[in-house]
Motif scaffolding. Structure first.
Motif, mmCIF file in Angstrom:
data_model
loop_
_atom_site.group_PDB
_atom_site.id
_atom_site.type_symbol
_atom_site.label_atom_id
_atom_site.label_comp_id
_atom_site.label_asym_id
_atom_site.label_seq_id
_atom_site.Cartn_x
_atom_site.Cartn_y
_atom_site.Cartn_z
ATOM 1 N N ARG A 1 0.930 -1.243 -0.154
ATOM 2 C CA ARG A 1 -0.208 0.415 0.082
ATOM 3 C C ARG A 1 0.792 1.192 -0.016
ATOM 4 O O ARG A 1 2.525 1.092 0.676
ATOM 5 C CB ARG A 1 -1.269 0.199 1.262
ATOM 6 N N ARG A 2 0.092 2.233 -0.258
ATOM 7 C CA ARG A 2 0.801 3.117 -0.507
ATOM 8 C C ARG A 2 -0.126 4.388 0.243
ATOM 9 O O ARG A 2 -1.806 4.826 -0.165
ATOM 10 C CB ARG A 2 2.050 3.988 -1.212
ATOM 11 N N LEU B 1 -15.161 3.763 3.166
ATOM 12 C CA LEU B 1 -15.502 3.998 1.410
ATOM 13 C C LEU B 1 -13.846 4.042 0.243
ATOM 14 O O LEU B 1 -13.170 5.298 1.359
ATOM 15 C CB LEU B 1 -16.364 5.140 1.855
ATOM 16 N N THR B 2 -14.363 2.936 -0.195
ATOM 17 C CA THR B 2 -12.553 2.607 -0.767
ATOM 18 C C THR B 2 -13.472 3.966 -3.031
ATOM 19 O O THR B 2 -14.182 3.307 -3.653
ATOM 20 C CB THR B 2 -12.042 1.308 -1.350
ATOM 21 N N LEU B 3 -13.026 4.908 -3.020
ATOM 22 C CA LEU B 3 -13.076 5.038 -4.594
ATOM 23 C C LEU B 3 -11.511 5.361 -5.843
ATOM 24 O O LEU B 3 -10.683 5.323 -4.961
ATOM 25 C CB LEU B 3 -13.465 6.852 -4.447
ATOM 26 N N GLN C 1 -5.602 4.095 -8.917
ATOM 27 C CA GLN C 1 -5.641 3.459 -7.448
ATOM 28 C C GLN C 1 -6.846 3.505 -7.006
ATOM 29 O O GLN C 1 -8.008 4.320 -7.171
ATOM 30 C CB GLN C 1 -4.740 3.969 -7.110
ATOM 31 N N PHE C 2 -6.981 2.738 -6.295
ATOM 32 C CA PHE C 2 -8.536 2.882 -5.211
ATOM 33 C C PHE C 2 -8.310 3.381 -4.173
ATOM 34 O O PHE C 2 -6.268 3.174 -2.928
ATOM 35 C CB PHE C 2 -8.969 1.434 -4.862
ATOM 36 N N GLU C 3 -8.515 4.512 -3.611
ATOM 37 C CA GLU C 3 -7.920 5.128 -2.332
ATOM 38 C C GLU C 3 -9.345 5.097 -1.209
ATOM 39 O O GLU C 3 -10.629 5.487 -1.521
ATOM 40 C CB GLU C 3 -7.643 6.521 -2.449
ATOM 41 N N VAL C 4 -8.714 4.973 -0.024
ATOM 42 C CA VAL C 4 -9.479 4.600 0.865
ATOM 43 C C VAL C 4 -10.314 6.533 1.105
ATOM 44 O O VAL C 4 -8.936 6.937 2.185
ATOM 45 C CB VAL C 4 -9.125 4.363 2.362
ATOM 46 N N VAL C 5 -11.380 7.027 1.291
ATOM 47 C CA VAL C 5 -11.577 8.091 1.501
ATOM 48 C C VAL C 5 -12.226 8.925 2.671
ATOM 49 O O VAL C 5 -12.732 9.923 2.906
ATOM 50 C CB VAL C 5 -12.401 8.953 0.177
ATOM 51 N N ALA C 6 -12.951 7.938 3.073
ATOM 52 C CA ALA C 6 -13.592 7.496 4.289
ATOM 53 C C ALA C 6 -13.586 6.503 5.823
ATOM 54 O O ALA C 6 -13.570 4.988 5.160
ATOM 55 C CB ALA C 6 -15.379 8.149 4.224
ATOM 56 N N ALA C 7 -13.538 6.813 6.111
ATOM 57 C CA ALA C 7 -13.488 5.402 7.792
ATOM 58 C C ALA C 7 -13.805 5.388 9.160
ATOM 59 O O ALA C 7 -13.961 6.207 9.273
ATOM 60 C CB ALA C 7 -12.233 4.773 7.495
ATOM 61 N N ALA C 8 -14.630 4.724 9.507
ATOM 62 C CA ALA C 8 -15.318 4.564 10.803
ATOM 63 C C ALA C 8 -14.726 3.477 11.797
ATOM 64 O O ALA C 8 -14.455 2.266 11.407
ATOM 65 C CB ALA C 8 -16.593 4.421 10.699
ATOM 66 N N GLY C 9 -14.310 3.713 12.892
ATOM 67 C CA GLY C 9 -13.972 2.391 13.518
ATOM 68 C C GLY C 9 -12.505 2.056 13.792
ATOM 69 O O GLY C 9 -12.002 0.682 13.785
ATOM 70 N N VAL C 10 -11.959 3.086 12.630
ATOM 71 C CA VAL C 10 -10.887 2.395 11.976
ATOM 72 C C VAL C 10 -10.081 3.256 12.940
ATOM 73 O O VAL C 10 -9.714 4.052 13.185
ATOM 74 C CB VAL C 10 -10.227 2.129 10.847
ATOM 75 N N THR D 1 -5.303 5.619 2.325
ATOM 76 C CA THR D 1 -4.749 4.494 1.895
ATOM 77 C C THR D 1 -5.125 4.133 0.179
ATOM 78 O O THR D 1 -6.063 4.005 0.198
ATOM 79 C CB THR D 1 -4.762 3.500 2.748
ATOM 80 N N GLN D 2 -4.159 3.749 -0.248
ATOM 81 C CA GLN D 2 -4.111 3.156 -2.223
ATOM 82 C C GLN D 2 -3.635 2.040 -1.964
ATOM 83 O O GLN D 2 -3.141 1.616 -1.987
ATOM 84 C CB GLN D 2 -3.261 4.211 -2.868
ATOM 85 N N VAL D 3 -4.727 1.141 -2.706
ATOM 86 C CA VAL D 3 -4.903 0.124 -3.017
ATOM 87 C C VAL D 3 -4.773 -0.329 -4.688
ATOM 88 O O VAL D 3 -5.484 0.592 -5.286
ATOM 89 C CB VAL D 3 -5.489 -1.014 -2.228
ATOM 90 N N PRO D 4 -3.783 -1.433 -5.218
ATOM 91 C CA PRO D 4 -4.153 -0.682 -6.800
ATOM 92 C C PRO D 4 -5.050 -1.650 -7.148
ATOM 93 O O PRO D 4 -6.265 -2.758 -6.067
ATOM 94 C CB PRO D 4 -2.365 -2.336 -7.262
#
Length: 601
Positions: A9-10, A43-45, A50-59, A66-69
């Motif tokens: 990840r990056r 929520l990953t967009l 790349q797919f990037e995490v743009v919002a998260a709860a409970g983490v 975070t970016q994922v291929p």
């Protein structure tokens, strides 16, 4: 959702979208976690391949960004079971690739076939109207440790539909913001380049801005000589001091392409993964690729330059790697840059610059206004549908958490409506073709009307509002509705950023042949760095106390455009923690004399 990948990840170099959009999406993920009974959601967009995490709860902190291929996520979805609009991958089918970027939550699974395993994946793919995968809504760690029941799946299904609507709106808004940014920067580039008498000075004036605007590492520009024989090439690379490579060895290919692409108005993104381009033979493509490999370039954007029907040269923007693709917005902006730099090159050869400056700046202004108007009206339709459904929703049968979630969604829709209204207002007051026929306007009456309009907000915020107005009319030449909007924006801003018990004072005075209106507050104030960017579209203060208060980031830019249309000026005097004074100076009314509008910035 696997909350903390260890490898593979990056993080994104910059946060996705603006703060208000991220807040809307954050409300969504928090709502789905709470109402569906999961400890974690995200929520990953998709962003630049790349797919990037743009919002998260409970983490834990640091997960957002975070970016994922894209290939990894798409492979997981292909391996998933269909649960309605959701996709489920049981732990025993989790791929090695998925595990390489996922962290196993510290959860001990329960006994039984319906027990949730830490490596289980439950996600809803979010597609646009063309069927393209744009994002992923994920949940993890159910409160009861079990796979979701039909009742939970019903809640999850409703949230997946809401997530798709909000994500598409957010993506449209992000695209609009990027188009406005590119158009603004492109206009600045043209302003810098036009007026220079030689190709070298044209490049020197705009090269840094061009490279920065397109996130490139360098560029080269080739201009065809006026007599049609030969060409002149000049190059620029960030931080480089070595001699330019021998571009002439590929001129026979790129000159021919420039001529064709100018006629077709085509901009070519070229890399190892994009060899197939119109008019480019395979052998020539391999030769170009070998040349780029030798100079350490992995991807280029090839832009023809021209004036009218004549191609005057080409611009090549370079990147070291082809991992980040050239987006459609960048390609469209590059096409405009190709026209404008082509004009600059042609006029540098002919020394006919003044007429070209006004013409190209008008086109760029019209382009931005058209984009904002079109996107604003298109965004209104889905927003209206969402708001209407929220109003029709019967909340009497919901528990407290449900009513709170509906209220949060309603507030979010209201804020988004305010953004759209402000964008359309911004386009209206920025339109260089919009007529301006001023009439005498008494600023005292405008202040009275604004005071009545802002009374409820001031009372709710426990802010004291005062007016200091002359006994006689104070007339300025202007458009009444725009002047009302100007003072309303300033007064409502002052009230919003003033804490309970504070004071807001509005004063109007005639000073010679000018009228000065000031709005002074005892609010939280503005830092010097923020003051430098206050009139930039969508800018929000870096002050945490300001970010907690809703806003679109368009109020002050609208003020600046209205003041410019009325031939005036606006100044801000502020100190963090000591309040703000905004001073607007407008020409006083003189019979038969209309103000000379300042150029919109």
């Amino acid at each position: 959702m696997h909350d903390e990948p260890d490898t593979g990840r990056r993080h994104a170099d910059s946060p996705w979208a603006d703060e208000q959009t991220r807040q809307h999406l954050q409300v969504l993920v928090e709502g789905v976690a709470t109402l569906a009974g999961f400890e974690q959601s995200s929520l990953t967009l998709r962003r630049d391949g790349q797919f990037e995490v743009v919002a998260a709860a409970g983490v834990e902190d640091g997960f957002v960004g975070t970016q994922v291929p894209a290939a990894s996520i798409e492979n997981e979805l292909r391996n998933a079971d269909e649960w309605g609009v959701w996709r489920f991958v049981p732990h025993h089918r989790a791929s090695i690739e998925a595990l390489s970027y996922s962290h196993i939550p510290d959860v001990t699974p329960l006994e039984g076939e319906d027990a949730w395993h830490p490596l289980d994946l439950l996600a809803a793919p979010l597609h646009d109207d063309q069927g393209r995968l744009r994002g992923l809504l994920s949940v993890d760690i159910p409160d009861d440790g079990r796979l979701p029941s039909p009742a939970k799946m019903e809640v999850l299904t409703r949230y997946a539909g809401l997530a798709r609507t909000l994500v598409l709106l957010a993506l449209e808004r992000e695209e609009l913001s990027e188009q406005v940014r590119m158009a603004t920067e492109a206009r600045a580039i043209v302003r810098q380049a036009l007026g220079e008498p030689t190709l070298e000075l044209v490049l020197e004036a705009c090269r840094s801005a061009v490279v920065s605007c397109f996130d490139a590492v360098g560029m080269w520009l080739t201009a065809f000589n006026p007599d049609g024989v030969g060409s002149t090439t000049t190059s620029y690379a960030v931080g480089d001091t070595y001699d330019a490579p021998p571009f002439a060895e590929i001129d026979d290919v790129v000159v021919r392409l420039a001529q064709r692409y100018w006629v077709d108005q085509y901009v070519a993104p070229f890399s190892r993964d994009s060899l197939d381009q119109p008019g480019l033979a395979h052998d020539d493509a391999e030769r170009l690729l070998g040349f780029l490999d030798r100079i350490g370039i992995g991807s280029v954007l090839f832009v023809p330059l021209g004036v009218g029907r004549e191609c005057v040269g080409f611009l090549v923007l370079t990147r070291v790697s082809d991992a980040r693709r050239w987006t459609d917005i960048e390609i469209d902006a590059a096409r405009d840059i190709g026209r404008d730099l082509g004009l600059a090159v042609g006029k540098a050869r002919q020394l006919e610059l003044e007429r070209a400056i006004a013409d190209r700046l008008r086109k760029l202004d019209s382009y931005r206004v058209e984009v904002v108007n079109t996107m604003g009206h298109e965004l209104r339709n889905p927003l209206f549908s969402m708001s209407a459904n929220l109003e029709l929703l019967d909340t009497s049968g919901l528990d407290e958490d449900g009513r709170r979630s509906v209220a949060a969604a309603t507030r979010g829709a209201t804020r988004m409506r305010a953004v759209i209204d402000d964008m359309l207002t911004m386009a209206q007051v920025s339109d260089p073709h919009r007529e301006f026929d001023p009439i005498p306007v008494d600023l005292r009456r405008v202040v009275h009307d604004v005071a009545e309009e802002c009374h409820a907000a001031a009372t709710a915020g426990e802010v004291t509002c005062e007016s200091d107005l002359p006994d006689e009319p104070v007339l300025v030449p202007g458009e009444p509705e725009e002047l009302h909007r100007l003072l309303t924006n300033l007064a409502s801003n002052a009230i919003k950023y003033t804490d309970p018990g504070g004071r807001v004072a509005v004063r109007v005075a005639l000073q010679g042949d000018a009228v000065v209106a000031t709005v002074e507050d005892t609010g939280i104030g503005i830092s010097p760095p923020d003051q430098e960017q206050l009139f930039r579209e969508f800018f929000r203060s870096t002050n945490p106390a300001a970010l907690t208060r809703p806003g679109t980031g368009l109020g002050l830019p609208i003020v600046a455009r209205i003041v410019a249309r009325h031939g005036g000026s606006v100044d801000i005097d502020s100190e963090r923690g000591r309040g703000t004074t905004v001073t607007v100076t407008l020409p006083a009314w003189a019979e038969g004399v209309a103000p000379d509008p300042a150029p919109a910035s």
